[in-house]
Write a protein that holds these residues in place. Structure first.
Motif, PDB file in Angstrom:
ATOM      1  N   PHE A  35      -8.602   2.826   2.615  1.00 51.18           N
ATOM      2  CA  PHE A  35      -8.862   2.663   1.053  1.00 51.18           C
ATOM      3  C   PHE A  35     -10.112   2.781   0.518  1.00 51.18           C
ATOM      4  O   PHE A  35     -10.767   1.968   0.898  1.00 51.18           O
TER       5      PHE A  35
ATOM      6  N   GLU B  43      -9.123   1.058  -4.870  1.00 49.64           N
ATOM      7  CA  GLU B  43      -7.494   1.264  -4.467  1.00 49.64           C
ATOM      8  C   GLU B  43      -7.205  -0.176  -3.423  1.00 49.64           C
ATOM      9  O   GLU B  43      -6.154  -0.652  -3.693  1.00 49.64           O
TER      10      GLU B  43
ATOM     11  N   PHE C  73       0.151   3.698  -2.812  1.00 45.25           N
ATOM     12  CA  PHE C  73      -0.379   5.162  -2.298  1.00 45.25           C
ATOM     13  C   PHE C  73       0.306   5.658  -1.164  1.00 45.25           C
ATOM     14  O   PHE C  73      -0.451   5.653  -0.371  1.00 45.25           O
ATOM     15  N   TRP C  74       1.695   6.142  -1.425  1.00 44.61           N
ATOM     16  CA  TRP C  74       2.140   6.625  -0.404  1.00 44.61           C
ATOM     17  C   TRP C  74       1.582   7.845   0.264  1.00 44.61           C
ATOM     18  O   TRP C  74       1.944   8.207   1.459  1.00 44.61           O
ATOM     19  N   ASP C  75       0.750   8.551  -0.550  1.00 43.11           N
ATOM     20  CA  ASP C  75       0.144   9.922  -0.076  1.00 43.11           C
ATOM     21  C   ASP C  75      -0.824   9.506   0.848  1.00 43.11           C
ATOM     22  O   ASP C  75      -1.449  10.481   1.456  1.00 43.11           O
ATOM     23  N   LYS C  76      -1.482   8.551   1.000  1.00 39.43           N
ATOM     24  CA  LYS C  76      -2.663   7.829   2.122  1.00 39.43           C
ATOM     25  C   LYS C  76      -2.072   8.227   3.359  1.00 39.43           C
ATOM     26  O   LYS C  76      -2.923   7.941   4.403  1.00 39.43           O
TER      27      LYS C  76
ATOM     28  N   ALA D 213       0.847  -1.367  -0.148  1.00 39.36           N
ATOM     29  CA  ALA D 213       0.219  -0.042  -0.158  1.00 39.36           C
ATOM     30  C   ALA D 213       0.889   1.134  -0.028  1.00 39.36           C
ATOM     31  O   ALA D 213       0.463   2.179  -0.800  1.00 39.36           O
TER      32      ALA D 213
END
Length: 198
Positions: free
Chosen positions: A37, A41, A25-28, A21
């Motif tokens: 998510f 995603e 999706f590092w920005d989450k 993850a």
């Protein structure tokens, strides 16, 4: 879906899902907040796990998503819940089967060891009775005469007058009294000294 929920559905550890993850999706991921998510995603993360047997959603995912009911108070759909339920029930049944096999092996080993155990040891009071019976038969005397000889020997070895003590205590028999006060082993030693081994 959360990382923990995806790990349960995919059958992998939460660390594995967390690593994938973060790659996708590092920005989450924010300091101190739980990453949640969306469905698409979650599907991308789970597809990237390359877990054998994972089936990706078809191209018309959005149509399917509209048809599914969302479980109350959760981001999981009924399909997700059904999938989780199936995985948990399969895991539980496999665990029960494995435990049954292990239990059968353990029971088999216990039975094998029980067969190898020595016979139970004879109690001291019964060993005394055997010695008295053998001596009475060997010397052609009454049993009471042999018992009196044993009690007299015990008296002279300063163990006490067991006949009087048993009578005062209201015991059924002298040998039961001797056993109850815990000196049957000492009396057996005197009997062995007098007449030999049982």
């Amino acid at each position: 879906m959360t990382i923990k929920e995806m790990a349960e559905v995919a059958g992998v550890s939460a660390n594995t899902v967390n690593r994938k993850a973060r790659e996708l999706f590092w920005d989450k991921f924010q300091q101190g907040k739980r990453a949640t998510f969306t469905r698409s995603e979650s599907v991308q993360i789970m597809a990237a796990l390359r877990k054998k047997g994972f089936v990706e959603l078809p191209q018309n995912e959005e149509v399917l998503r509209q048809n599914e009911e969302v479980a109350s108070g959760s981001s999981l759909t009924t399909r997700d819940l059904d999938l989780i339920s199936a995985i948990v029930s399969r895991t539980v049944s496999m665990t029960i089967q494995q435990l049954d096999v292990r239990l059968a092996k353990i029971e088999g080993r216990v039975e094998e060891r029980a067969a190898l155990l020595p016979a139970p040891k004879i109690e001291d009071k019964d060993a005394i009775r055997q010695l008295v019976a053998k001596e009475a038969e060997f010397s052609h005397r009454e049993h009471s005469s042999v018992w009196n000889e044993l009690y007299t020997a015990c008296y002279y070895r300063r163990m006490g007058n067991f006949k009087v003590q048993a009578k005062n205590a209201g015991a059924r028999s002298v040998i039961e009294y001797i056993d109850s006060i815990g000196v049957a082993g000492d009396v057996l030693a005197v009997a062995v000294d007098l007449w030999g081994k049982a």
